[in-house]
Design a protein around this motif. Sequence first.
Motif, PDB file in Angstrom:
ATOM      1  N   LEU A  62       1.410   5.494 -22.558  1.00  0.00           N
ATOM      2  CA  LEU A  62       1.102   5.133 -21.179  1.00  0.00           C
ATOM      3  C   LEU A  62       0.470   6.313 -20.435  1.00  0.00           C
ATOM      4  O   LEU A  62      -0.491   6.136 -19.669  1.00  0.00           O
ATOM      5  N   LYS A 114      -3.415   7.158 -21.378  1.00  0.00           N
ATOM      6  CA  LYS A 114      -4.459   6.261 -20.862  1.00  0.00           C
ATOM      7  C   LYS A 114      -5.652   6.141 -21.813  1.00  0.00           C
ATOM      8  O   LYS A 114      -6.813   6.342 -21.423  1.00  0.00           O
ATOM      9  N   GLY A 115      -5.356   5.809 -23.054  1.00  0.00           N
ATOM     10  CA  GLY A 115      -6.410   5.551 -24.027  1.00  0.00           C
ATOM     11  C   GLY A 115      -6.795   6.718 -24.900  1.00  0.00           C
ATOM     12  O   GLY A 115      -7.543   6.545 -25.880  1.00  0.00           O
ATOM     13  N   ARG A 116      -6.342   7.916 -24.612  1.00  0.00           N
ATOM     14  CA  ARG A 116      -6.656   9.061 -25.456  1.00  0.00           C
ATOM     15  C   ARG A 116      -5.823   8.994 -26.735  1.00  0.00           C
ATOM     16  O   ARG A 116      -4.681   8.560 -26.716  1.00  0.00           O
ATOM     17  N   GLU A 161       4.950  13.966 -22.638  1.00  0.00           N
ATOM     18  CA  GLU A 161       4.249  12.979 -21.833  1.00  0.00           C
ATOM     19  C   GLU A 161       3.932  13.472 -20.427  1.00  0.00           C
ATOM     20  O   GLU A 161       2.924  13.073 -19.829  1.00  0.00           O
ATOM     21  N   ALA A 192       0.216  13.512 -18.879  1.00  0.00           N
ATOM     22  CA  ALA A 192      -0.109  12.898 -17.597  1.00  0.00           C
ATOM     23  C   ALA A 192      -0.788  13.905 -16.664  1.00  0.00           C
ATOM     24  O   ALA A 192      -1.733  13.559 -15.931  1.00  0.00           O
ATOM     25  N   VAL A 244      -4.405  14.457 -17.816  1.00  0.00           N
ATOM     26  CA  VAL A 244      -5.223  13.297 -17.458  1.00  0.00           C
ATOM     27  C   VAL A 244      -5.524  13.294 -15.962  1.00  0.00           C
ATOM     28  O   VAL A 244      -6.667  13.070 -15.534  1.00  0.00           O
ATOM     29  N   CYS A 260       6.321   2.014 -15.587  1.00  0.00           N
ATOM     30  CA  CYS A 260       5.363   2.942 -16.196  1.00  0.00           C
ATOM     31  C   CYS A 260       5.525   4.361 -15.673  1.00  0.00           C
ATOM     32  O   CYS A 260       4.930   5.299 -16.207  1.00  0.00           O
TER      33      CYS A 260
END
Length: 455
Positions: free
Chosen positions: A145, A148-150, A293, A297, A300, A417
């Motif tokens: 989560l 984000k797509g990485r 994480e 985050a 990102v 999330c």
Amino acid sequence: MDPSTSPLLTDLYQLNMVQAYLDTGMAETAVFEFFSRRLPKERRFLMAAGLEQALAFLEHVRFGSEEIDWLAASGRFNQRFLDYVASFRFSGDVDAMPEGTIFFADEPILRVTAPIAEAQLVETRLINLLHLQSLIAAKAARMVLAAKGRALIDFGLRRAHGAEAGLHAARAAYVAGFAGTASVLAGPAFGVPLAGTMAHSFVQAHADESEAFLAFARSRPKDLVLLIDTYDTEAGAERVVRLAPRLSAEGITLRGVRLDSGDLAGHARRVRAILDEGGLQSVRIFASGGIDEREIARFVAEGAPIDGFGIGTSLVTSQDAPALDCAYKLQAYAGRPRRKRSESKATWPGAKQVFRRYDGAGRMAGDVVSVEADRQPGERLLIRVMRNGRRVAEAPPLAEIRAHAAAELARLPAELCSLEDVEPGETPYPVEIAPALRRLAEIADGRLEEDAAAP
């Protein structure tokens, strides 16, 4: 004896209980359920994983001659027990949430219905298998989560708490959405894609960093990723730029560079500029080194030009929340509901079902835990996966399990999330105990009091 398959990989009290059940003639059907009593404050949800290994264990668990000889020689068990285990086969039914399903406290993710000695005997290994993978899957899901797509790659085997833990962590992380693993055995064992780069030692063993890059590229030209921070990260990137035309002339395509130390975001920005200026806009930047994480985050949010992450210790140890308060408890025996009433460890009795509702946007809106026979609005999460000791269907492909997990994450409401800890008294997601289950608890308590009062 192979520790991964031996039925002696259990707690002594399980064997003690089996002999006691046999000696007292207790052979009727029992219902046991595996669930988490509460979520760690660092988790807003959990993800079910490990069912495939649990079912394989139930299908194949056997006491071989070596185990039986050892049990006999130990002097702990009588002949009735030894005869029982010599012919032991699991014959029960299993209902479970599919792997990749999101779950919460008090929600059973696996139910065993079997003669009580059988259901008791398999407790320890079932907890062992389900706990680890569900723990790691939940941790990995948070990283997915955050990313984000990485792309995320499991780098954790060397820091895992044992060989099997590292292997199963690779599987659980892939189920949750990781792109692959560096753990080689996870490839042939589960079909998890493999990914890996190079070691600092290879660079150190050469007299010149550029010479090391060229030698490695010629040896491993496919999906080439060079580790550039052994000495000076930006200087390493400049060497890559100078080397790129030579690699191209030899038909070698550089896929990426890896950063493993220091200010990863700062280095990534400077390395990106060096690569772009050198015409290597397609070369990706991959980062590793103590990442979790929350750092993902942050990278990102700050727009750090990092295309993927290698995650080790924080993943395979679930470092911030390294264990779940989970249990496998008796909920019914001989047709009667049973419950534990210990302080802070009371259970809800009977075979249960979890019903999940969704809002108009398809997001999870709330769960109801009730008795299996109840009718509640929403999706029934536990399904029959084993009958009479045999699976009711072939194991789903790992790609299908992974797709289910991705769909589950896509249906999470925004509050689940969040990576923030759950504050005391906060309820990020509603889980309701249905009136039918509360009534069953009252019945179980009443019978317990009647039995206690009987002369």
